[in-house]
Scaffold this active site. Structure first.
Site, PDB file in Angstrom:
ATOM      1  CE  LYS A 123      -4.757  -1.645   2.186  1.00 13.56           C
ATOM      2  NZ  LYS A 123      -5.497  -1.015   2.793  1.00 13.56           N
ATOM      3  CE  LYS A 206      -6.339  -7.546  -1.876  1.00 11.30           C
ATOM      4  NZ  LYS A 206      -6.510  -7.726  -0.614  1.00 11.30           N
ATOM      5  CE  LYS A 209     -12.681  -3.015   1.285  1.00 17.19           C
ATOM      6  NZ  LYS A 209     -13.727  -3.756   1.558  1.00 17.19           N
TER       7      LYS A 209
END
Ligand code: TYM
Length: 347
Positions: A123, A206, A209
């Protein structure tokens, strides 16, 4: 993972899990987590489910959107089969025990442990100097979510495995540091055909969202038409489906669609391959699209109905928070006592 392994006494079995309300729920959240939360509830074990809004703000959230996404996720839980009378359903910020224990665990966890978290590295990317301190500390709060309830089993998708290992390390270190057997060493419950649902555009990534492409995922709010279109346009290869599961090695997109079919149908991937051996995607994709619509449309319809009464959703979350607090507060009181904090304030 197979059946949840028994956690040694004195810890009675209790399930905890959470989902971030940082956008809409995806098919990955549904198959990897939510659908299995419902199964656990129906097994009769005590189940505590949390919309982790404090985790969501580790990345800036627009306040109005966060409020909406939290209600929508709650509606998704209920529409998917979570019964707020049987499970405890609430949003994290209403139960302050989470952040209190999160701080204590920030003092237990080691910098080295946190630095090894692959999700943080993914991230933060090259931007690690500029992400929030909260994003780095995130897994300590996650451990607090679980251990504030002395939960023993945590159903999650594959991507949360490393965070749960850290939760185990924190529980062990706390118990050792203070010479107690206070926190259970939790068991991750990573089960089923869809523990890692992949993007519809790239079978090596993956489904998420936060992916910029909406075509990469199915959202629980998508219309039947959108679901069908996204599945029909999903990336695949030109080969037909093989005779055995082994034939899906090195075919990540095909493997992903087979897994999704299996999870939606409640079958194993082997059964799906047995039924569709030799089929072209021109046959398999429409069958998958019909199945996905049949399973997801009733949930979407119910979510839309529930969202018409936001006050009722807030009432359910508030009532869940009161029940959650009644479980977590006594645990926190004991933790403060164990670590030597004076608690003399009149109540
Ligand atoms: P989050 O919000 O990213 O995802 C919620 C749950 O959905 C699963 N999931 C998937 N499963 C299969 N395939 C996918 N593509 C996919 N995408 C998401 C996740 O594995 C997860 O189970 N850190 C957690 C939230 C959390 C939590 C907790 C979970 C906070 N505290 C305590 C368990 C216990 C997270 O970000 O999940």
């Amino acid at each position: 993972m197979t059946d949840p392994a028994p956690v040694p006494q004195p810890f009675p079995p209790r399930i905890f899990s959470g989902i971030q309300p940082s956008g809409g729920l995806t098919l990955g959240n549904y198959l990897g987590a939510l659908k299995r939360f419902v199964e656990k509830q129906d097994e009769g074990i005590q189940t505590v489910y949390c919309l982790v809004d404090m985790h969501a703000i580790t990345v800036w959230q627009d306040p109005a959107k966060l409020r909406h996404a939290t209600r929508e996720a709650a509606a998704g839980f209920i529409a998917a089969g979570i019964d707020p009378a049987r499970s405890i359903l609430f949003n994290q910020s209403q139960v302050t025990a989470h952040v209190e224990l999160g701080w204590i665990f920030s003092c237990i966890a080691r910098m080295g442990w946190m630095s090894r978290m692959t999700q943080f590295k993914d991230k933060a990317g090259k931007n690690s100097e500029n992400v929030s301190l909260g994003l780095f500390a995130y897994p300590a709060l996650m451990a607090a979510d679980i251990l504030a309830y002395k939960a023993t089993h945590v159903p999650v998708g594959e991507d949360q495995k490393q965070h749960l290992e850290l939760c185990r390390d924190i529980a062990i270190k706390f118990n050792n540091d203070y010479g107690v057997n206070f926190f259970p060493v939790v068991e991750p419950v990573i089960e089923g055909a869809a523990t890692r649902v992949m993007s519809l555009r790239d079978g090596t990534k993956k489904m998420s969202k936060s992916d910029p492409s909406d075509q990469s995922r199915i959202n629980l709010t998508d219309s039947a038409d959108d679901i069908s279109k996204k599945i029909r346009k999903a990336k695949t290869d030109p080969e037909p489906l093989p005779e055995t599961l082994d034939g899906l090695k090195d075919r990540p997109e095909a493997r992903n669609l087979v897994n999704i079919y299996a999870a939606l149908a409640g079958q194993t991937p082997e059964q799906v391959i047995a039924d569709f051996a030799g089929a072209q995607f021109g046959t398999f994709k429409p069958a998958l699209a019909d199945l996905a619509v049949a399973k997801l449309e009733p949930i979407t319809t119910e979510m839309v109905r529930l969202m018409q009464d936001p006050a009722e959703i807030d009432r359910i979350l508030g009532a869940g928070a009161v029940r959650a607090d009644a479980l977590a507060r006594p645990v926190l009181d004991q933790v403060y006592d164990i670590i030597g904090m004076i608690r003399s304030r009149p109540r």
